[in-house]
Design an enzyme around this catalytic site. Structure first.
Site, PDB file in Angstrom:
ATOM      1  N   GLU A 133     -21.101 -36.921 -28.801  1.00 38.15           N
ATOM      2  CA  GLU A 133     -20.578 -38.154 -28.692  1.00 38.15           C
ATOM      3  C   GLU A 133     -18.950 -37.390 -28.323  1.00 38.15           C
ATOM      4  O   GLU A 133     -17.945 -38.300 -27.013  1.00 38.15           O
ATOM      5  CB  GLU A 133     -20.418 -38.972 -29.845  1.00 38.15           C
ATOM      6  CG  GLU A 133     -21.329 -39.587 -30.734  1.00 38.15           C
ATOM      7  CD  GLU A 133     -21.836 -40.259 -29.474  1.00 38.15           C
ATOM      8  OE1 GLU A 133     -21.343 -40.796 -28.234  1.00 38.15           O
ATOM      9  OE2 GLU A 133     -23.336 -40.357 -29.875  1.00 38.15           O
TER      10      GLU A 133
ATOM     11  N   HIS B  54     -19.015 -36.809 -24.307  1.00 44.57           N
ATOM     12  CA  HIS B  54     -18.932 -37.750 -24.069  1.00 44.57           C
ATOM     13  C   HIS B  54     -17.028 -38.522 -23.303  1.00 44.57           C
ATOM     14  O   HIS B  54     -16.916 -38.531 -22.971  1.00 44.57           O
ATOM     15  CB  HIS B  54     -19.452 -39.580 -24.687  1.00 44.57           C
ATOM     16  CG  HIS B  54     -20.899 -39.311 -24.286  1.00 44.57           C
ATOM     17  ND1 HIS B  54     -21.694 -39.660 -23.511  1.00 44.57           N
ATOM     18  CD2 HIS B  54     -22.234 -39.575 -25.345  1.00 44.57           C
ATOM     19  CE1 HIS B  54     -22.321 -40.050 -23.616  1.00 44.57           C
ATOM     20  NE2 HIS B  54     -23.426 -39.945 -24.833  1.00 44.57           N
TER      21      HIS B  54
ATOM     22  N   HIS C 141     -25.000 -38.905 -20.061  1.00 46.10           N
ATOM     23  CA  HIS C 141     -26.360 -38.450 -20.319  1.00 46.10           C
ATOM     24  C   HIS C 141     -27.382 -37.408 -19.826  1.00 46.10           C
ATOM     25  O   HIS C 141     -27.319 -38.059 -18.266  1.00 46.10           O
ATOM     26  CB  HIS C 141     -26.940 -39.900 -20.774  1.00 46.10           C
ATOM     27  CG  HIS C 141     -27.327 -40.794 -21.910  1.00 46.10           C
ATOM     28  ND1 HIS C 141     -27.385 -41.709 -22.399  1.00 46.10           N
ATOM     29  CD2 HIS C 141     -26.244 -39.845 -22.859  1.00 46.10           C
ATOM     30  CE1 HIS C 141     -26.434 -41.739 -23.577  1.00 46.10           C
ATOM     31  NE2 HIS C 141     -25.646 -40.991 -23.801  1.00 46.10           N
TER      32      HIS C 141
ATOM     33  N   CYS D 212     -31.238 -30.726 -23.893  1.00 48.98           N
ATOM     34  CA  CYS D 212     -29.724 -30.357 -23.191  1.00 48.98           C
ATOM     35  C   CYS D 212     -28.793 -31.333 -24.930  1.00 48.98           C
ATOM     36  O   CYS D 212     -29.503 -32.712 -25.295  1.00 48.98           O
ATOM     37  CB  CYS D 212     -29.330 -30.942 -22.669  1.00 48.98           C
ATOM     38  SG  CYS D 212     -27.929 -31.008 -22.275  1.00 48.98           S
TER      39      CYS D 212
ATOM     40  N   CYS E 117     -26.364 -28.575 -16.585  1.00 50.25           N
ATOM     41  CA  CYS E 117     -24.996 -29.395 -17.605  1.00 50.25           C
ATOM     42  C   CYS E 117     -23.767 -28.179 -17.612  1.00 50.25           C
ATOM     43  O   CYS E 117     -22.390 -28.749 -17.612  1.00 50.25           O
ATOM     44  CB  CYS E 117     -25.230 -30.465 -18.278  1.00 50.25           C
ATOM     45  SG  CYS E 117     -25.665 -31.939 -18.374  1.00 50.25           S
TER      46      CYS E 117
END
Length: 334
Positions: A134, A137, A143, A149, A171
């Protein structure tokens, strides 16, 4: 792999840990941690980070709305805020979630309700996984499809336990923002050309009358077909503009002819379409020429097209029905 000293120093109260995503770019700016009163400290993520006390949601049955819980904190600090609660969380479109983040509020929430295990270490590990997900984010991470991951969305505990606390190779790769900017600019350019072409086509369709020069005067055209010849360019331009205005109206005023001595004038309401005399009408009496021309053009203007383009009667005889439909649509928009 541990984050660099610079990235680790940006996280308040945290020490370098093997649980933190292995990328300096993934390290978060400073944030604060707050937990619900009475929550077992053994479940809290990031043991080295001191936790404050959050405003708890009112007691009740069922999940707590994550956004409402965030707004209850009245958070306005420059740092991000991580909340850990023992209540089940609900989010827009989801009846129950492990965690939720809102970039506008700069807040993230994690629920231990579905993460508990007899093993306190496993519970803390799960809470940490959700917290990292989170918080990333909040930094703009999206995502990822890689099930291992840290940014892979977990819908159950099995997927959560399988997910690592590291970002995958894709990522961790620096974002090629210039490529995204070029693609966005190209898309905007193509879109603008498409809109421009559509608008031009719409204008051409809504303005079918035009004019063109001739060696001995000028012609008024309807969709590139000559419908009137006048002695001057100014007269042809004016006639085309007035005819387009009449064509655009649902209920245009009818064409009428006014005889003024040897000349005749075709008018529609307050507008003059053109004036003509016998010399410009090819030897015909000006009034007769004007009346014949008006009789040919009236169905086209009232029907919004010639017989070959559709059914003029549809507009001519169903004019009131069309008007009522437009009024009804206007009411709906209001």
């Amino acid at each position: 792999m541990q984050p660099s000293a610079r990235s680790a120093s940006r996280v308040r109260g945290m020490r370098p840990s093997e649980h933190w995503p292995a990328s300096p770019r993934a390290a978060l700016s400073s944030f604060q941690l707050r937990s619900e009163p009475g929550l077992d400290p053994a479940w809290l993520p990031f043991p080295a980070m001191p936790a404050g006390t959050m405003t708890a949601a009112p007691h009740g049955s069922g999940p707590v709305d994550a956004l409402e819980l965030m707004r209850m904190q009245h958070w306005g600090g420059p740092e991000a805020l991580l909340l850990v609660t023992g209540r089940d969380l609900a989010a827009p479109g989801c009846a129950s979630v492990f965690g939720y983040a809102d970039r506008r509020l700069r807040m993230a929430a994690v629920s231990t309700f579905r993460l508990k295990s007899p093993d306190a270490r496993l519970t803390r590990e799960r809470v940490t996984r959700v917290a990292i997900h989170e918080l990333l984010h909040l930094e703009g991470r999206r995502h990822c499809k890689d099930p291992f991951c840290a940014m892979h969305p977990a819908s159950n505990l099995e997927e959560l336990d399988r997910r690592t606390m590291q970002l995958c190779e894709r990522c961790r790769r620096p974002a090629r923002r210039w490529r995204a900017a070029v693609l966005a600019a190209a898309a905007c350019l193509v879109f603008s050309f498409a809109v421009d072409a559509s608008l031009k086509a719409l204008v051409r369709k809504a303005s079918p009358f035009s004019w063109r020069r001739q060696p001995d005067g000028a012609e008024v055209l309807y969709r590139k077909a000559a419908v009137l010849k006048l002695p001057g360019e100014a007269e042809a331009r004016t006639a085309a503009e007035v005819l387009n205005r009449l064509f655009a109206e649902i209920d245009p005023p009818p064409l009428t002819v006014r005889a003024e001595g040897p000349r005749a004038r075709v008018v529609a309401g307050p507008w003059t379409v053109f004036e003509i005399d016998a010399a410009a009408s090819g030897g015909y009496p000006a009034e007769e020429f004007a009346r014949q021309w008006a009789a040919r053009m009236e169905p086209l203007l009232q029907g919004k097209g010639s017989a070959s383009e559709g059914c003029p009667d549809c507009h001519t005889f169903r004019r009131e029905e069309v008007r009522q439909a437009i009024l009804q649509r206007t009411r709906l928009w209001r």
